[in-house]
Design a protein around this motif. Sequence first.
Motif, short mmCIF file in Angstrom:
data_model
loop_
_atom_site.label_atom_id
_atom_site.label_comp_id
_atom_site.label_asym_id
_atom_site.label_seq_id
_atom_site.Cartn_x
_atom_site.Cartn_y
_atom_site.Cartn_z
N ARG A 85 0.78 -1.22 0.12
CA ARG A 85 0.00 -0.03 -0.03
C ARG A 85 0.77 1.26 0.05
NH1 ARG A 85 -4.87 -1.43 4.10
NH2 ARG A 85 -5.37 -3.56 3.00
N ASP A 86 1.54 1.57 -1.28
CA ASP A 86 2.31 2.74 -1.12
C ASP A 86 3.33 3.06 -0.18
OD1 ASP A 86 0.57 3.40 -3.46
OD2 ASP A 86 -0.82 4.51 -2.02
N GLN A 87 3.97 1.89 -0.19
CA GLN A 87 5.23 1.72 0.85
C GLN A 87 4.91 2.24 2.16
OE1 GLN A 87 8.88 3.16 -0.80
NE2 GLN A 87 8.79 1.27 -2.36
N ARG A 88 3.52 1.86 2.62
CA ARG A 88 3.44 2.40 4.04
C ARG A 88 3.47 1.37 5.16
NH1 ARG A 88 -2.45 4.78 3.34
NH2 ARG A 88 -2.64 4.90 5.64
N TYR A 89 3.33 0.04 4.78
CA TYR A 89 3.45 -1.06 5.71
C TYR A 89 4.31 -2.19 5.27
CZ TYR A 89 -1.28 1.05 6.60
OH TYR A 89 -2.16 2.01 6.78
N TRP A 90 5.36 -2.65 6.13
CA TRP A 90 6.19 -3.39 5.96
C TRP A 90 5.83 -4.92 6.17
CZ3 TRP A 90 10.25 -4.54 3.06
CH2 TRP A 90 11.26 -5.55 3.34
N TYR A 91 5.85 -5.81 5.36
CA TYR A 91 5.53 -7.07 5.48
C TYR A 91 6.63 -8.06 5.37
CZ TYR A 91 0.46 -6.28 5.74
OH TYR A 91 -0.67 -5.83 6.33
N HIS A 92 6.55 -9.10 6.08
CA HIS A 92 7.67 -10.14 6.06
C HIS A 92 7.25 -11.43 5.74
CE1 HIS A 92 10.69 -12.88 8.09
NE2 HIS A 92 11.39 -12.42 6.97
N SER A 93 7.62 -12.00 4.43
CA SER A 93 7.05 -12.95 3.88
C SER A 93 8.00 -14.24 4.08
CB SER A 93 6.95 -13.03 2.44
OG SER A 93 6.23 -11.83 2.05
N ARG A 94 7.37 -15.32 4.66
CA ARG A 94 8.29 -16.50 4.84
C ARG A 94 7.27 -17.68 4.46
NH1 ARG A 94 7.50 -18.69 10.42
NH2 ARG A 94 5.98 -17.34 11.30
N ARG A 95 8.07 -18.86 4.15
CA ARG A 95 7.43 -19.90 3.74
C ARG A 95 7.29 -21.12 4.83
NH1 ARG A 95 6.71 -22.18 -1.40
NH2 ARG A 95 8.11 -20.44 -2.42
N VAL A 96 5.90 -21.34 5.18
CA VAL A 96 5.72 -22.56 6.24
C VAL A 96 4.94 -23.66 5.74
CG1 VAL A 96 4.74 -22.96 8.64
CG2 VAL A 96 5.76 -20.57 7.98
N GLY A 97 5.75 -24.82 5.73
CA GLY A 97 5.04 -26.02 5.17
C GLY A 97 4.44 -25.84 3.83
N GLY A 98 5.06 -25.22 2.82
CA GLY A 98 4.88 -25.00 1.35
C GLY A 98 3.88 -23.85 1.09
N ARG A 99 3.41 -23.27 2.41
CA ARG A 99 2.60 -21.98 1.94
C ARG A 99 3.55 -20.85 2.33
NH1 ARG A 99 -2.35 -22.34 5.47
NH2 ARG A 99 -3.00 -20.52 4.45
N VAL A 100 3.13 -19.57 1.67
CA VAL A 100 3.91 -18.23 2.04
C VAL A 100 3.01 -17.62 2.99
CG1 VAL A 100 4.59 -16.28 0.81
CG2 VAL A 100 5.02 -18.40 -0.03
N ILE A 101 3.69 -17.20 3.91
CA ILE A 101 2.88 -16.51 5.01
C ILE A 101 3.51 -14.94 5.21
CG2 ILE A 101 2.42 -16.23 7.51
CD1 ILE A 101 1.98 -19.41 7.52
N SER A 102 2.74 -14.08 5.05
CA SER A 102 3.30 -12.64 5.32
C SER A 102 2.71 -12.26 6.55
CB SER A 102 2.56 -11.58 4.13
OG SER A 102 2.97 -12.07 2.84
N TYR B 204 2.74 -8.86 9.30
CA TYR B 204 2.98 -7.35 9.29
C TYR B 204 3.94 -7.24 10.32
CZ TYR B 204 1.79 -2.59 10.76
OH TYR B 204 1.83 -1.44 11.03
N ARG B 205 5.03 -6.22 9.86
CA ARG B 205 6.03 -5.81 10.73
C ARG B 205 6.01 -4.35 11.33
NH1 ARG B 205 9.80 -9.11 12.68
NH2 ARG B 205 11.67 -8.31 11.74
N GLY B 206 5.48 -3.50 10.50
CA GLY B 206 5.36 -2.19 10.96
C GLY B 206 5.08 -1.30 9.82
N ALA B 207 4.96 0.15 10.34
CA ALA B 207 4.64 1.08 9.40
C ALA B 207 5.40 2.59 9.74
CB ALA B 207 3.19 1.26 9.27
N GLY B 208 5.63 3.39 8.86
CA GLY B 208 6.29 4.45 9.01
C GLY B 208 7.58 4.54 9.16
N GLU B 209 8.21 5.34 10.31
CA GLU B 209 9.65 5.19 10.76
C GLU B 209 9.94 3.80 11.03
OE1 GLU B 209 12.01 7.93 10.98
OE2 GLU B 209 10.52 8.60 9.42
N ALA B 210 9.15 3.19 12.04
CA ALA B 210 9.64 1.94 12.63
C ALA B 210 9.52 0.82 11.48
CB ALA B 210 8.41 1.63 13.80
N GLY B 211 8.63 0.83 10.67
CA GLY B 211 8.57 0.03 9.46
C GLY B 211 9.85 -0.11 8.47
N ALA B 212 10.46 1.55 8.51
CA ALA B 212 11.70 1.70 7.65
C ALA B 212 12.80 1.08 8.43
CB ALA B 212 11.77 2.94 7.29
#
Lengths: 101, 185
Positions: free
Chosen positions: A5-22, A24-32
């Motif tokens: 969403r326009d570089q507002r929210y930082w998501y971390h994706s990882r694979r668990v049991g063959g599925r990709v799970i995203s 949410y890590r943070g937004a704004g300054e903390a997200g950066a």
Amino acid sequence: MTWCRDQRYWYHSRRVGGRVISEYRGAGEAGALLAEIDKAEQRQARAERQRERAGQDEARAVQAALGDLACASDELVAEVLTAAGYYRHQRGAWRRRRHRP
Amino acid sequence: MSARLPAKRDAQAKRHDLLKATNASGKAAEARAEELAAIFKATPQLAAAIGLGLTGHLFHLLIGDNVLRREAVRRQALDLRESLRQAGDGALEELLIERLIVSWLAASDAEEQRAGHFREGCSTEVGRFWDGHVACTSADFARAAKTLASVRRLRLPSVRQLNIGQQQVNVMPATDDKAQPTHRA
């Protein structure tokens, strides 16, 4: 790992049991900040994987060279002992030929 | 061109030692020289092994460029070589000792690497790989030791058994019989 969403929210994706799970890590300054940390960790993990792969390649090269050396020296031993009058009993231990008058 | 000459002289010396190892003399030596030349022609990797090309390559692979490690391992290898040498060893035994040292070095290095990985923590796949590497190098070390022992055992005089009365007696032949494996037929 991606910005959403326009570089507002930082998501971390990882694979668990063959599925990709995203996650949410943070937004704004903390997200950066978290994005920088995640990217640094990713770089480090990639470097470690490369180092591990290089180590395994070296180990395989050692195994191959040891195999070559073993084959070569076994052939030499066989040739020298055969020339000296020995034989392999039923493809097992080397034995000296018996003297027959 | 001049850089090649010592290597060539070295190869000739090795070939000479190998001839001595087969206990050849006179015309028999010439016949065996041809035999050995044929062997080397058929198996070029053998010539490389006798020229210590393979062991040199392995040493470099195992030790790397660290000078401290290289010198420490070289010292250990020299000590091990001295402890394995016996009087009357020929070129064949020298080659087998060289192989044993390299195998010992590879097995030690594999153990060290596996211990390092387990200490730091690693995945199952990585652990399995290093387990396999240790098993492979250890088996090679055992095989090298067995080959050297077999060759040494064959050089010993064989015990002859005599039956005197109701008793079996083991008789050792004359000591000059044990110099080298010889034709008996």
